[in-house]
Design a protein around this motif. Structure first.
Motif, mmCIF file in Angstrom:
data_model
loop_
_atom_site.group_PDB
_atom_site.id
_atom_site.type_symbol
_atom_site.label_atom_id
_atom_site.label_comp_id
_atom_site.label_asym_id
_atom_site.label_seq_id
_atom_site.Cartn_x
_atom_site.Cartn_y
_atom_site.Cartn_z
ATOM 1 N N LEU A 163 36.346 25.977 -75.165
ATOM 2 C CA LEU A 163 35.001 26.113 -74.597
ATOM 3 C C LEU A 163 33.966 25.341 -75.410
ATOM 4 C CD1 LEU A 163 35.248 29.863 -73.600
ATOM 5 C CD2 LEU A 163 34.864 27.954 -72.011
ATOM 6 N N LEU A 164 34.113 25.360 -76.729
ATOM 7 C CA LEU A 164 33.152 24.612 -77.553
ATOM 8 C C LEU A 164 33.288 23.114 -77.301
ATOM 9 C CD1 LEU A 164 33.359 26.438 -81.043
ATOM 10 C CD2 LEU A 164 31.534 26.595 -79.341
ATOM 11 N N ALA A 165 34.503 22.694 -77.007
ATOM 12 C CA ALA A 165 34.743 21.254 -76.830
ATOM 13 C C ALA A 165 34.356 20.770 -75.430
ATOM 14 C CB ALA A 165 36.223 20.959 -77.092
ATOM 15 N N ASP A 166 34.154 21.696 -74.495
ATOM 16 C CA ASP A 166 33.921 21.290 -73.106
ATOM 17 C C ASP A 166 32.722 22.056 -72.523
ATOM 18 O OD1 ASP A 166 34.046 20.578 -70.456
ATOM 19 O OD2 ASP A 166 36.203 20.931 -70.244
ATOM 20 N N PRO A 167 31.501 21.621 -72.873
ATOM 21 C CA PRO A 167 30.305 22.360 -72.453
ATOM 22 C C PRO A 167 30.184 22.505 -70.943
ATOM 23 C CG PRO A 167 29.751 20.689 -74.088
ATOM 24 C CD PRO A 167 31.184 20.490 -73.749
ATOM 25 N N GLU A 168 30.674 21.518 -70.184
ATOM 26 C CA GLU A 168 30.538 21.616 -68.731
ATOM 27 C C GLU A 168 31.414 22.753 -68.191
ATOM 28 O OE1 GLU A 168 28.379 20.602 -66.904
ATOM 29 O OE2 GLU A 168 29.206 20.726 -64.868
ATOM 30 N N ARG A 169 32.622 22.838 -68.699
ATOM 31 C CA ARG A 169 33.519 23.935 -68.288
ATOM 32 C C ARG A 169 32.894 25.292 -68.680
ATOM 33 N NH1 ARG A 169 39.837 24.356 -70.138
ATOM 34 N NH2 ARG A 169 40.426 26.056 -68.756
ATOM 35 N N MET A 175 31.829 28.268 -66.019
ATOM 36 C CA MET A 175 32.410 29.602 -66.197
ATOM 37 C C MET A 175 31.293 30.648 -66.363
ATOM 38 S SD MET A 175 35.321 30.641 -68.956
ATOM 39 C CE MET A 175 36.780 30.154 -68.087
ATOM 40 N N GLY A 176 30.288 30.295 -67.137
ATOM 41 C CA GLY A 176 29.173 31.215 -67.371
ATOM 42 C C GLY A 176 28.409 31.516 -66.093
ATOM 43 N N GLN A 177 28.257 30.484 -65.273
ATOM 44 C CA GLN A 177 27.542 30.677 -63.998
ATOM 45 C C GLN A 177 28.294 31.639 -63.086
ATOM 46 O OE1 GLN A 177 27.060 26.978 -61.940
ATOM 47 N NE2 GLN A 177 24.919 26.810 -62.597
ATOM 48 N N ARG A 178 29.599 31.447 -63.010
ATOM 49 C CA ARG A 178 30.414 32.345 -62.173
ATOM 50 C C ARG A 178 30.360 33.765 -62.725
ATOM 51 N NH1 ARG A 178 35.338 29.062 -62.969
ATOM 52 N NH2 ARG A 178 35.185 27.231 -61.654
ATOM 53 N N LYS A 215 27.050 33.272 -69.931
ATOM 54 C CA LYS A 215 27.866 32.756 -71.034
ATOM 55 C C LYS A 215 29.350 32.911 -70.730
ATOM 56 C CE LYS A 215 24.239 31.880 -73.299
ATOM 57 N NZ LYS A 215 23.855 30.578 -73.826
ATOM 58 N N PRO A 216 30.156 31.967 -71.192
ATOM 59 C CA PRO A 216 31.600 32.168 -71.088
ATOM 60 C C PRO A 216 32.021 33.201 -72.135
ATOM 61 C CG PRO A 216 31.139 30.127 -72.273
ATOM 62 C CD PRO A 216 29.803 30.718 -71.883
ATOM 63 N N VAL A 217 32.827 34.179 -71.710
ATOM 64 C CA VAL A 217 33.243 35.240 -72.634
ATOM 65 C C VAL A 217 34.757 35.164 -72.833
ATOM 66 C CG1 VAL A 217 33.320 37.738 -73.031
ATOM 67 C CG2 VAL A 217 31.355 36.736 -71.842
ATOM 68 N N GLN A 244 27.943 35.180 -64.307
ATOM 69 C CA GLN A 244 26.655 35.799 -63.977
ATOM 70 C C GLN A 244 26.647 36.308 -62.527
ATOM 71 O OE1 GLN A 244 23.089 33.301 -63.673
ATOM 72 N NE2 GLN A 244 22.123 34.729 -65.103
ATOM 73 N N GLU A 245 27.178 35.509 -61.619
ATOM 74 C CA GLU A 245 27.202 35.935 -60.216
ATOM 75 C C GLU A 245 28.092 37.156 -60.025
ATOM 76 O OE1 GLU A 245 25.037 35.206 -57.911
ATOM 77 O OE2 GLU A 245 24.245 34.125 -59.622
ATOM 78 N N SER A 246 29.169 37.190 -60.764
ATOM 79 C CA SER A 246 30.074 38.335 -60.645
ATOM 80 C C SER A 246 29.383 39.625 -61.105
ATOM 81 C CB SER A 246 31.344 38.003 -61.431
ATOM 82 O OG SER A 246 31.924 39.113 -61.961
ATOM 83 N N VAL A 247 28.577 39.534 -62.154
ATOM 84 C CA VAL A 247 27.833 40.723 -62.609
ATOM 85 C C VAL A 247 26.777 41.104 -61.569
ATOM 86 C CG1 VAL A 247 26.262 41.616 -64.374
ATOM 87 C CG2 VAL A 247 28.268 40.290 -65.045
ATOM 88 N N ARG A 248 26.113 40.104 -61.014
ATOM 89 C CA ARG A 248 25.067 40.402 -60.023
ATOM 90 C C ARG A 248 25.653 41.208 -58.845
ATOM 91 N NH1 ARG A 248 20.500 37.499 -59.544
ATOM 92 N NH2 ARG A 248 21.488 35.610 -60.326
#
Ligand code: UDP
Length: 418
Positions: A370-376, A380-383, A334-336, A385-389
């Motif tokens: 963020l609400l207006a741009d689901p792709e962004r 962001m959420g994907q990155r 998720k984007p935070v 997640q990888e950073s936490v991993r």
């Protein structure tokens, strides 16, 4: 009930091998190799609450996993009365640099509770006292062979001077100290180790959940699973700025159809929760689409589902130790949007793995983007997640703890920058 955990906490141990899919076999092998050096050692953790808040969350995972690796780990919770917890909550705020009146009666309450808990320490090879509450127990260390470490989970960089002097006298009697971040260290005369905390990807709080379960949990709380959701999960604490979140949401809601969920509970060592919750309920009156959930301490699956259902996660703290809820949200892809303080600033790389904000207006602006741009939001959420991993998962946390124990065995060697 397991006798190595506080009453009421049920260990949810998972064998280390279960983590292979998340972190890979080579890292698991490294941890097992290291663990052989501390196999059979006794290791006691002491903190001030069994449930609620990040420290309890970490210990509930760390202790069973260390046991799985052959370390005889135990977790004890110190007891305190209302006066003690009132004092230590004021200490907590003052250590975070808030202007809080402190008086002699608070220091007396601290010393009385320390004395009352003197029997809590066990003769172990290693003892970790977490945060300021149990730090005074160092006076009662008995076995000189035990190694004591003070594990600090908060940002003490701007700690109130008298309080810090009071604690420092105690802390410098430990063999080592551990801080989350370089900027939290204090020029102590004992080794200071850097070790950010971690989340357990396989716990109820963080494991994968099927979509239908996420939706049904969310709906069971009267929340529309199909409507864009902004979420903050936190203890009801002024430092988490729930009023600022409602204010930010009020701005967003003027422009967009969406809902806010503020989910939180209390911790037994935090006496301010009811007062903050009442203030939040008052502030939210008249703001449409706000859901305020007061959750029991074991609502891990519910929090997991809410984080997975959220469109944007907010953590608008004005002071923060590390902010495990930020890690949890990032892990769920998720984007935070987080307050630019403490460990949040460290976890979120602005405009890459999240957004850092300084005001309710700034928070509203980023949430709207963020609400207006689901792709962004998705990227962001994907990155995130990888950073936490790479950085903040339990197995590497355990590995670093083992290195701390081994370093302490070798005497007063400065063991920085793990
Ligand atoms: N948490 C929870 N229930 C709540 C509020 C928070 O289980 O009602 C958990 C949350 O998921 C996270 C931890 O408590 O794992 C909070 O840690 P964090 O470092 O964010 O803040 P702290 O409460 O320690 O200041």
């Amino acid at each position: 009930m397991a006798d190595f955990m506080p009453a009421g906490v049920v260990p949810e141990a998972r064998p280390l091998d279960d983590y292979a899919d998340v972190i890979g076999r080579p890292q698991l092998a490294e941890i097992r190799n290291l663990a052989r050096y501390v196999e059979g050692r006794t290791f006691q953790h002491v903190n001030s609450t069994a449930v609620g808040g990040g420290v309890a969350e970490i210990l509930a995972r760390l202790v069973p996993m260390m046991r799985d690796l052959g370390v005889d780990a135990r977790w004890s919770v110190m007891e305190g009365d209302a006066e003690f917890f009132k004092a230590t909550k004021a200490f907590h705020n003052a250590l975070h640099g808030m202007l809080v009146p402190l008086d002699d009666s608070m220091f007396d309450a601290y010393e009385r509770a320390t004395e009352r808990n003197r029997g809590l320490l066990q003769d172990c090879d290693y003892v970790a006292l977490h945060d300021p509450q149990p730090a005074g127990l160092i006076e009662y260390r008995r076995d000189v062979r035990s190694k004591f470490v003070w594990r600090c989970h908060i940002d003490v960089s701007e700690a109130e001077a008298r309080l810090w002097a009071f604690l420092r006298r105690r802390i410098e009697r430990f063999d080592a100290s551990i801080f989350h971040l370089p900027q939290y260290t204090k020029g102590l005369h004992i080794p200071q180790v850097l070790l950010p905390p971690a989340i357990d990807p396989l716990s109820e709080k963080n494991c994968d959940l099927p979509d239908h379960e996420v939706k049904s949990i969310v709906a069971s709380h009267g929340i529309d699973p199909e409507k864009p959701m902004v979420l903050q999960v936190s203890r009801f604490d002024w430092l988490k700025d729930p009023l600022g979140v409602v204010e930010a949401f009020g701005i967003v809601r003027r422009w967009m159809e969406c809902q806010l969920v503020l989910a939180g509970g209390s911790a037994s060592d935090d006496p301010e929760g009811a007062e903050v919750l009442a203030a939040v309920l008052r502030r939210a009156e008249g703001v449409p689409d706000v859901h305020i959930l007061s959750l029991p301490p074991d609502a891990h699956r519910t929090i997991n589902a809410l984080q997975r259902a959220a469109t944007v996660i907010v953590q608008k703290s004005v002071r923060e130790g590390f902010g495990l809820v930020v890690t949890e949200g990032m892990w769920k892809g998720k984007p935070v949007v987080g307050g630019s303080v403490g460990g949040i600033r460290y976890q979120l790389v602005h405009d890459v793995t999240g957004f850092l904000v300084h005001s309710p207006e700034g928070c509203a602006f980023r949430v709207r983007q963020l609400l207006a741009d689901p792709e962004r939001a998705r990227i962001m959420g994907q990155r995130a997640q990888e950073s936490v991993r790479e950085r903040y998962l339990l197995p590497s946390y355990i590995r670093n703890w083992i290195l701390v124990l081994l370093a302490m065995d070798r005497g007063p060697v400065p063991v920085n920058h793990l």
